[in-house]
Design a protein around this motif. Sequence first.
Motif, PDB file in Angstrom:
ATOM      1  N   GLY A  92       0.812  -1.209   0.000  1.00 33.27           N
ATOM      2  CA  GLY A  92       0.000   0.000   0.000  1.00 33.27           C
ATOM      3  C   GLY A  92       0.842   1.254   0.000  1.00 33.27           C
ATOM      4  N   GLU A  93       1.946   1.220   0.788  1.00 28.38           N
ATOM      5  CA  GLU A  93       2.822   2.386   0.802  1.00 28.38           C
ATOM      6  C   GLU A  93       3.467   2.600  -0.558  1.00 28.38           C
ATOM      7  OE1 GLU A  93       5.589   1.709   3.887  1.00 28.38           O
ATOM      8  OE2 GLU A  93       4.173   2.115   5.515  1.00 28.38           O
ATOM      9  N   GLY A  94       3.844   1.510  -1.244  1.00 30.32           N
ATOM     10  CA  GLY A  94       4.429   1.634  -2.577  1.00 30.32           C
ATOM     11  C   GLY A  94       3.445   2.229  -3.559  1.00 30.32           C
ATOM     12  N   GLU A  95       2.161   1.783  -3.481  1.00 30.14           N
ATOM     13  CA  GLU A  95       1.151   2.331  -4.380  1.00 30.14           C
ATOM     14  C   GLU A  95       0.904   3.802  -4.091  1.00 30.14           C
ATOM     15  OE1 GLU A  95      -2.247  -0.071  -3.945  1.00 30.14           O
ATOM     16  OE2 GLU A  95      -1.401  -1.837  -4.932  1.00 30.14           O
ATOM     17  N   GLU A  96       0.912   4.180  -2.789  1.00 28.70           N
ATOM     18  CA  GLU A  96       0.691   5.583  -2.438  1.00 28.70           C
ATOM     19  C   GLU A  96       1.811   6.460  -2.961  1.00 28.70           C
ATOM     20  OE1 GLU A  96       0.209   5.823   1.716  1.00 28.70           O
ATOM     21  OE2 GLU A  96      -1.750   4.836   1.773  1.00 28.70           O
ATOM     22  N   SER A  97       3.064   5.982  -2.835  1.00 29.14           N
ATOM     23  CA  SER A  97       4.199   6.776  -3.316  1.00 29.14           C
ATOM     24  C   SER A  97       4.157   6.947  -4.825  1.00 29.14           C
ATOM     25  CB  SER A  97       5.524   6.127  -2.905  1.00 29.14           C
ATOM     26  OG  SER A  97       5.643   4.833  -3.478  1.00 29.14           O
ATOM     27  N   SER A  98       3.789   5.864  -5.547  1.00 26.79           N
ATOM     28  CA  SER A  98       3.699   5.965  -7.006  1.00 26.79           C
ATOM     29  C   SER A  98       2.572   6.898  -7.419  1.00 26.79           C
ATOM     30  CB  SER A  98       3.482   4.579  -7.613  1.00 26.79           C
ATOM     31  OG  SER A  98       2.262   4.019  -7.152  1.00 26.79           O
ATOM     32  N   THR A  99       1.435   6.854  -6.666  1.00 31.48           N
ATOM     33  CA  THR A  99       0.329   7.752  -6.973  1.00 31.48           C
ATOM     34  C   THR A  99       0.719   9.202  -6.733  1.00 31.48           C
ATOM     35  OG1 THR A  99      -1.220   6.023  -6.337  1.00 31.48           O
ATOM     36  CG2 THR A  99      -2.079   8.267  -6.484  1.00 31.48           C
ATOM     37  N   THR A 100       1.459   9.429  -5.619  1.00 31.28           N
ATOM     38  CA  THR A 100       1.912  10.785  -5.309  1.00 31.28           C
ATOM     39  C   THR A 100       2.852  11.313  -6.382  1.00 31.28           C
ATOM     40  OG1 THR A 100       1.746  10.266  -2.952  1.00 31.28           O
ATOM     41  CG2 THR A 100       3.006  12.227  -3.565  1.00 31.28           C
ATOM     42  N   THR A 101       3.755  10.457  -6.856  1.00 28.69           N
ATOM     43  CA  THR A 101       4.687  10.863  -7.907  1.00 28.69           C
ATOM     44  C   THR A 101       3.955  11.207  -9.188  1.00 28.69           C
ATOM     45  OG1 THR A 101       6.366   9.391  -6.957  1.00 28.69           O
ATOM     46  CG2 THR A 101       6.730  10.163  -9.195  1.00 28.69           C
ATOM     47  N   THR A 102       2.872  10.465  -9.482  1.00 29.64           N
ATOM     48  CA  THR A 102       2.123  10.707 -10.706  1.00 29.64           C
ATOM     49  C   THR A 102       1.332  11.999 -10.646  1.00 29.64           C
ATOM     50  OG1 THR A 102       1.920   8.313 -10.971  1.00 29.64           O
ATOM     51  CG2 THR A 102       0.462   9.689 -12.310  1.00 29.64           C
ATOM     52  N   THR A 103       0.823  12.359  -9.462  1.00 27.52           N
ATOM     53  CA  THR A 103      -0.013  13.543  -9.336  1.00 27.52           C
ATOM     54  C   THR A 103       0.794  14.824  -9.162  1.00 27.52           C
ATOM     55  OG1 THR A 103      -0.157  13.109  -6.941  1.00 27.52           O
ATOM     56  CG2 THR A 103      -1.929  12.252  -8.351  1.00 27.52           C
ATOM     57  N   LEU A 104       2.072  14.731  -8.854  1.00 29.56           N
ATOM     58  CA  LEU A 104       2.873  15.939  -8.682  1.00 29.56           C
ATOM     59  C   LEU A 104       3.013  16.671 -10.010  1.00 29.56           C
ATOM     60  CD1 LEU A 104       5.756  14.706  -6.326  1.00 29.56           C
ATOM     61  CD2 LEU A 104       3.911  16.291  -5.753  1.00 29.56           C
ATOM     62  N   PRO A 105       2.923  18.004 -10.008  1.00 25.11           N
ATOM     63  CA  PRO A 105       3.076  18.755 -11.267  1.00 25.11           C
ATOM     64  C   PRO A 105       4.499  18.657 -11.804  1.00 25.11           C
ATOM     65  CG  PRO A 105       3.004  20.242  -9.382  1.00 25.11           C
ATOM     66  CD  PRO A 105       2.670  18.877  -8.856  1.00 25.11           C
ATOM     67  N   LEU A 106       4.626  18.696 -13.124  1.00 22.30           N
ATOM     68  CA  LEU A 106       5.929  18.564 -13.762  1.00 22.30           C
ATOM     69  C   LEU A 106       6.606  19.913 -13.993  1.00 22.30           C
ATOM     70  CD1 LEU A 106       5.147  15.823 -16.424  1.00 22.30           C
ATOM     71  CD2 LEU A 106       6.204  15.548 -14.180  1.00 22.30           C
ATOM     72  N   PHE A 107       5.889  21.008 -13.775  1.00 17.63           N
ATOM     73  CA  PHE A 107       6.484  22.323 -13.965  1.00 17.63           C
ATOM     74  C   PHE A 107       5.878  23.298 -12.967  1.00 17.63           C
ATOM     75  CE2 PHE A 107       2.886  21.922 -16.812  1.00 17.63           C
ATOM     76  CZ  PHE A 107       2.166  23.076 -16.570  1.00 17.63           C
ATOM     77  N   GLU A 108       6.572  24.389 -12.775  1.00 22.54           N
ATOM     78  CA  GLU A 108       6.148  25.425 -11.846  1.00 22.54           C
ATOM     79  C   GLU A 108       5.842  26.693 -12.632  1.00 22.54           C
ATOM     80  OE1 GLU A 108       7.816  27.693  -7.822  1.00 22.54           O
ATOM     81  OE2 GLU A 108       9.135  26.457  -9.048  1.00 22.54           O
ATOM     82  N   SER A 109       4.681  27.268 -12.391  1.00 17.77           N
ATOM     83  CA  SER A 109       4.245  28.467 -13.119  1.00 17.77           C
ATOM     84  C   SER A 109       4.443  29.697 -12.246  1.00 17.77           C
ATOM     85  CB  SER A 109       2.775  28.355 -13.530  1.00 17.77           C
ATOM     86  OG  SER A 109       2.584  27.219 -14.361  1.00 17.77           O
TER      87      SER A 109
END
Length: 207
Positions: free
Chosen positions: A7-24
């Motif tokens: 579960g922790e691995g899935e949460e970390s992967s989900t968090t990585t996917t939802t993080l923005p790739l650029f800063e405006s």
Amino acid sequence: MGKKEGGEGEESSTTTTTLPLFESKTARFRCVYRVFASTIFVGVCLIWVYRLINIPKAGERGRWAWIGMLMAEFLFGLYWIITQSVRWSVTYRQPLKNRLSQRYEEKLPGVDVFICTADPKMEPPSLVINTVLSVLSCNFPSEKLSVYLSDDGGSQFTFYALLEASRFSKYWIPFCKKFKVEPRAPEAYFALHSDVHDTEYGQDRMV
């Protein structure tokens, strides 16, 4: 325990996917520019009105020249208004390279880097090896990065320097990736972070 770790691995992967790739970031002094652009727009409109009201009558001298100036000013004014759609709200976007690497590290393609050298006198082996180590230490998956050194001169100095660099790279590359060293070329890094007094002390000790 196994379910919890999964579960922790899935949460970390989900968090990585939802993080923005650029800063405006919005540009500074936007309000000042908008006031300035508004005054120019008012001036452009006043020029249009002036040209339309004071068009010479048929048969008067300079009528077609006036109409030509009106069309030119209308087209240039229209072009200026269109360009304001880009300048009105300027936003700068800066990519976050670490997050990009974390999200698409498995999808990154393999990269082959070719470094060419010919004359060890014109291109000292130390310069060539610093280039090789700098490329090997870049922020890219090591299993997908290949570096090739082509020595057209077949110099033994370059060959032995490469052998020594292969031994040194076992310590230098992990050091660069762990501490995010910049610049990654050993010569440039130590020249930037070394002290002149330490160098003189080492030379005195050697004498």
